[in-house]
Design a protein around this motif. Sequence first.
Motif, PDB file in Angstrom:
ATOM      1  N   ASN A  39       1.122  -1.034   0.228  1.00  0.00           N
ATOM      2  CA  ASN A  39       0.084   0.128  -0.135  1.00  0.00           C
ATOM      3  C   ASN A  39       0.928   0.796   0.266  1.00  0.00           C
ATOM      4  OD1 ASN A  39      -1.692  -2.088   1.741  1.00  0.00           O
ATOM      5  ND2 ASN A  39      -2.781  -0.856   0.316  1.00  0.00           N
ATOM      6  N   GLY A  40       0.735   1.960  -0.761  1.00  0.00           N
ATOM      7  CA  GLY A  40       1.181   3.362  -0.613  1.00  0.00           C
ATOM      8  C   GLY A  40       2.253   3.589  -1.583  1.00  0.00           C
ATOM      9  N   GLY A  42       3.123   3.623  -4.701  1.00  0.00           N
ATOM     10  CA  GLY A  42       2.758   4.200  -5.718  1.00  0.00           C
ATOM     11  C   GLY A  42       2.458   3.781  -7.386  1.00  0.00           C
ATOM     12  N   LYS A  43       1.726   2.970  -7.133  1.00  0.00           N
ATOM     13  CA  LYS A  43       0.766   1.882  -8.565  1.00  0.00           C
ATOM     14  C   LYS A  43       0.010   2.905  -8.709  1.00  0.00           C
ATOM     15  CE  LYS A  43      -0.575  -1.631  -5.744  1.00  0.00           C
ATOM     16  NZ  LYS A  43       0.252  -1.013  -4.284  1.00  0.00           N
ATOM     17  N   THR A  44      -0.503   3.229  -8.319  1.00  0.00           N
ATOM     18  CA  THR A  44      -1.929   4.236  -8.098  1.00  0.00           C
ATOM     19  C   THR A  44      -1.273   5.634  -9.392  1.00  0.00           C
ATOM     20  OG1 THR A  44      -4.073   3.675  -7.095  1.00  0.00           O
ATOM     21  CG2 THR A  44      -4.015   4.823  -8.080  1.00  0.00           C
ATOM     22  N   THR A  45      -0.584   6.052  -8.308  1.00  0.00           N
ATOM     23  CA  THR A  45       0.002   7.546  -9.449  1.00  0.00           C
ATOM     24  C   THR A  45       0.888   6.993 -10.520  1.00  0.00           C
ATOM     25  OG1 THR A  45       0.665   8.205  -6.851  1.00  0.00           O
ATOM     26  CG2 THR A  45       2.347   9.086  -8.350  1.00  0.00           C
ATOM     27  N   GLN A  86      -9.630   3.139  -9.418  1.00  0.00           N
ATOM     28  CA  GLN A  86      -9.326   2.122  -8.272  1.00  0.00           C
ATOM     29  C   GLN A  86     -10.193   2.413  -7.457  1.00  0.00           C
ATOM     30  OE1 GLN A  86      -5.856   2.669  -5.642  1.00  0.00           O
ATOM     31  NE2 GLN A  86      -6.338   1.140  -4.050  1.00  0.00           N
ATOM     32  N   HIS A 210      -3.393  -6.478  -5.842  1.00  0.00           N
ATOM     33  CA  HIS A 210      -3.317  -6.769  -4.175  1.00  0.00           C
ATOM     34  C   HIS A 210      -3.108  -8.138  -4.639  1.00  0.00           C
ATOM     35  CE1 HIS A 210      -1.197  -3.156  -2.582  1.00  0.00           C
ATOM     36  NE2 HIS A 210      -2.964  -2.915  -2.588  1.00  0.00           N
TER      37      HIS A 210
HETATM   38  N1  LIG Z   1      -3.504  13.433  -4.940  1.00  0.00           N
HETATM   39  C1  LIG Z   1      -2.560  13.181  -3.694  1.00  0.00           C
HETATM   40  N2  LIG Z   1      -1.904  13.936  -3.079  1.00  0.00           N
HETATM   41  C2  LIG Z   1      -0.817  13.945  -2.463  1.00  0.00           C
HETATM   42  N3  LIG Z   1      -0.522  12.461  -1.972  1.00  0.00           N
HETATM   43  C3  LIG Z   1      -0.372  11.414  -2.577  1.00  0.00           C
HETATM   44  C4  LIG Z   1      -1.795  11.758  -3.745  1.00  0.00           C
HETATM   45  N4  LIG Z   1      -1.763  10.182  -4.501  1.00  0.00           N
HETATM   46  C5  LIG Z   1      -0.960   9.798  -3.362  1.00  0.00           C
HETATM   47  N5  LIG Z   1      -0.331  10.225  -3.065  1.00  0.00           N
HETATM   48  C6  LIG Z   1       0.341   9.348  -2.197  1.00  0.00           C
HETATM   49  O1  LIG Z   1       1.731   9.190  -3.104  1.00  0.00           O
HETATM   50  C7  LIG Z   1       1.969   7.716  -1.581  1.00  0.00           C
HETATM   51  C8  LIG Z   1       1.200   6.906  -3.250  1.00  0.00           C
HETATM   52  O2  LIG Z   1       0.149   6.273  -3.327  1.00  0.00           O
HETATM   53  P1  LIG Z   1      -0.128   5.264  -4.571  1.00  0.00           P
HETATM   54  O3  LIG Z   1      -2.363   6.033  -4.325  1.00  0.00           O
HETATM   55  O4  LIG Z   1      -0.373   6.033  -5.636  1.00  0.00           O
HETATM   56  O5  LIG Z   1       0.420   3.986  -3.747  1.00  0.00           O
HETATM   57  P2  LIG Z   1      -0.812   2.680  -4.012  1.00  0.00           P
HETATM   58  O6  LIG Z   1       0.403   2.266  -4.594  1.00  0.00           O
HETATM   59  O7  LIG Z   1      -1.809   2.534  -5.089  1.00  0.00           O
HETATM   60  O8  LIG Z   1      -1.452   2.428  -2.968  1.00  0.00           O
HETATM   61  P3  LIG Z   1      -2.650   1.323  -2.599  1.00  0.00           P
HETATM   62  O9  LIG Z   1      -1.825  -0.327  -2.873  1.00  0.00           O
HETATM   63  O10 LIG Z   1      -3.008   1.410  -1.000  1.00  0.00           O
HETATM   64  O11 LIG Z   1      -3.431   1.742  -3.782  1.00  0.00           O
HETATM   65  C9  LIG Z   1       0.940   7.850  -0.873  1.00  0.00           C
HETATM   66  O12 LIG Z   1       1.504   8.088  -0.253  1.00  0.00           O
HETATM   67  C10 LIG Z   1      -0.241   8.883  -1.172  1.00  0.00           C
HETATM   68  O13 LIG Z   1      -0.404   9.243  -0.057  1.00  0.00           O
END
Ligand SMILES: Nc1ncnc2c1ncn2[C@@H]1O[C@H](COP(=O)(O)OP(=O)(O)OP(=O)(O)O)[C@@H](O)[C@H]1O
Lengths: 256, 362
Positions: A39-40, A42-45, A86, A210
């Motif tokens: 989690n977190g 950066g995948k969604t990012t 997501q 996941h």
């Molecule tokens: N719009 C945003 N503004 C500020 N921080 C963000 C934003 N989007 C994501 N983050 C931060 O960037 C990091 C990566 O987040 P992301 O959503 O990409 O994770 P993820 O891998 O998709 O996690 P998950 O498996 O929980 O979906 C996290 O620390 C999150 O808090």
Amino acid sequence: MTVLLEARGIGKRFGGVQALHDVSLTIRRGEIYGLIGPNGAGKTTFFNVLTGLYPRDGGEVMFDGEPLKLGSPHEVTRAGIARTFQNIRLFANMTALENVMVGRHARTKVGVGGAVFRFSSARAEEAAIHRRAEELLHYVGIADHANDLARHLAYGDQRRLEIARALATEPKLLALDEPAAGMNATETAALKTLVEGIRADGVTVLLIEHDVKLVMGLCDRVAVLDYGEKIAEDVPAQVRNNPQVIEAYLGGSLEH
Amino acid sequence: MKKLPNAPERKRALLGTALIAVALAVLPLVVAGTLGNTWVRILDYALLYIILALGLNIVVGFAGLLDLGYIAFYAVGAYLYALLASPHFGIHWPAWAILPLGAIVAGFFGVVLGAPTLRLRGDYLAIVTLGFGEIIRIFLNNLNAPVNITNGPKGIALIDPIRIGGHSLSAPLDLFGVTVPGVVLHYYLFVLLAVGIVFVGIRLQDSRIGRAWVAIREDEIAAKACGIDTRNVKLLAFAMGASFGGVAGGLFASFQQFVSPESFGLLESVMVLCMVVLGGMGNIPGVILGGLLLTLLPEAFRYGAGPVQQVLLGRVLLDPESLRMLLFGVALIAVMLYRPAGLWPEARHRRELAEAAAEKKA
Ligand SMILES: Nc1ncnc2c1ncn2[C@@H]1O[C@H](COP(=O)(O)OP(=O)(O)OP(=O)(O)O)[C@@H](O)[C@H]1O
Ligand SMILES: [Mg+2]
């Protein structure tokens, strides 16, 4: 196999959080490519940067032989990358059919004149949009719900509808952000079949998920993100045994 | 699949259209005969408001962009007509040239004022558009010096009425020995244009463009992900809505033969917005109903409240004007409480309400 997408040195920072750090990866035409990580990570990012939703701090993407213009999501879609979200983002008060019809927007062109006067070309296009949307609902297996409002569909069906809508844009690359989240075992198995079918029909798939069993069973190659960095990229069997990956992510989940 | 209309259905639709056409044609004659020409004039204004509300409905109802400065486009259309058909500049263009030009110019203003607001939503958008609306009004108020363009607060008078076939619509027409008053002639013109605008609205709603508007209203990010160029599609909504407003403005100027900035205040914008919201955002018949009710009911009060009190109480206890505003406020609150989606909501909302009711029963 030729390369469909090559991301180079993608970086993204939110305030103090380095969500992506120098991420490079290569997706080949016709494969199912998994993107996993805690989690977190950066995948969604990565999806959001790739589809132009967030501006990136650095790096670039070559897609289908050309530099991808990141910055306007609709152009990314037109270039051939479609995605799901997501946290499902459907047009809640439109019917399932209308949702998919909206997905045809990028590939159709009737404007105000055509809409008002309904020239025969406009009528033909509208009929084709309708027909294609029905086909796609059928393809993902929710044809029975064509006229239900999207928000009234069961959770799993909503995920399928999002896939149908994304497919309506005629993507070369379909990016799915945790499509199996919240699904039970039967639904997940059906989803697996669906994704395999999509690939068989010639669409390359980028999959965030996941459910490790699903990823390992479905993907040709997998990349692992951890704290915004890519720590591995390989075939599932290798990734599964990568000590760094086991420590960062797989440790717990493989025991079951 | 959409069902093809079968013969009896088509017949019924045709019959319905014919009935509506006859009703619309006879209405002003009946009203003139019973209630008098004052009420035909009120009907004329109702039609102008309906055109305005249909235009705003594209922006607010379809695309979900809360616009509080919409009346500015009405002003643009009205002043364009006034400047091009009055002794003010000594220009006397015919209406058939000015009205389409008014649609285009107002549409252009719609794009110009819409463009800076594209990134805004909801409350912020409302405040900025409100500001733009006021800016236009203030311009109209002050563009009388150093060069006198708008004649300032005094407004522009002696505007040419619309002429059709050499006959001025403001003069009564003798037809086979019957005298048709000017307000009735205007009614027919306004009805024709309103029907045309309803047609355009329905066609747009049921098209690729209309779906894109609703998609933006529902979820802008998802709309982008579907390949919709949200900037252009929003600007298109602003432009279409504004051009309807521009047409209504031109009609208004020619009908009143006088325009001044005070006709285009914030309260007018709010009034038109109320018609859209009360009637049923996004639903064209609902918006028409809203426009009718909000023009006709207050007038009915204006004329009826005094005499009714006289009869019931023996004297006029409450000033009809303040009673009118009071009841207007109460009606607004009641509708928002009991019919939050409007009196005649869009099918999607209607479906929701029905389902909610069914769930409650089950
Ligand atoms: N719009 C945003 N503004 C500020 N921080 C963000 C934003 N989007 C994501 N983050 C931060 O960037 C990091 C990566 O987040 P992301 O959503 O990409 O994770 P993820 O891998 O998709 O996690 P998950 O498996 O929980 O979906 C996290 O620390 C999150 O808090
Ligand atoms: Mg995520």
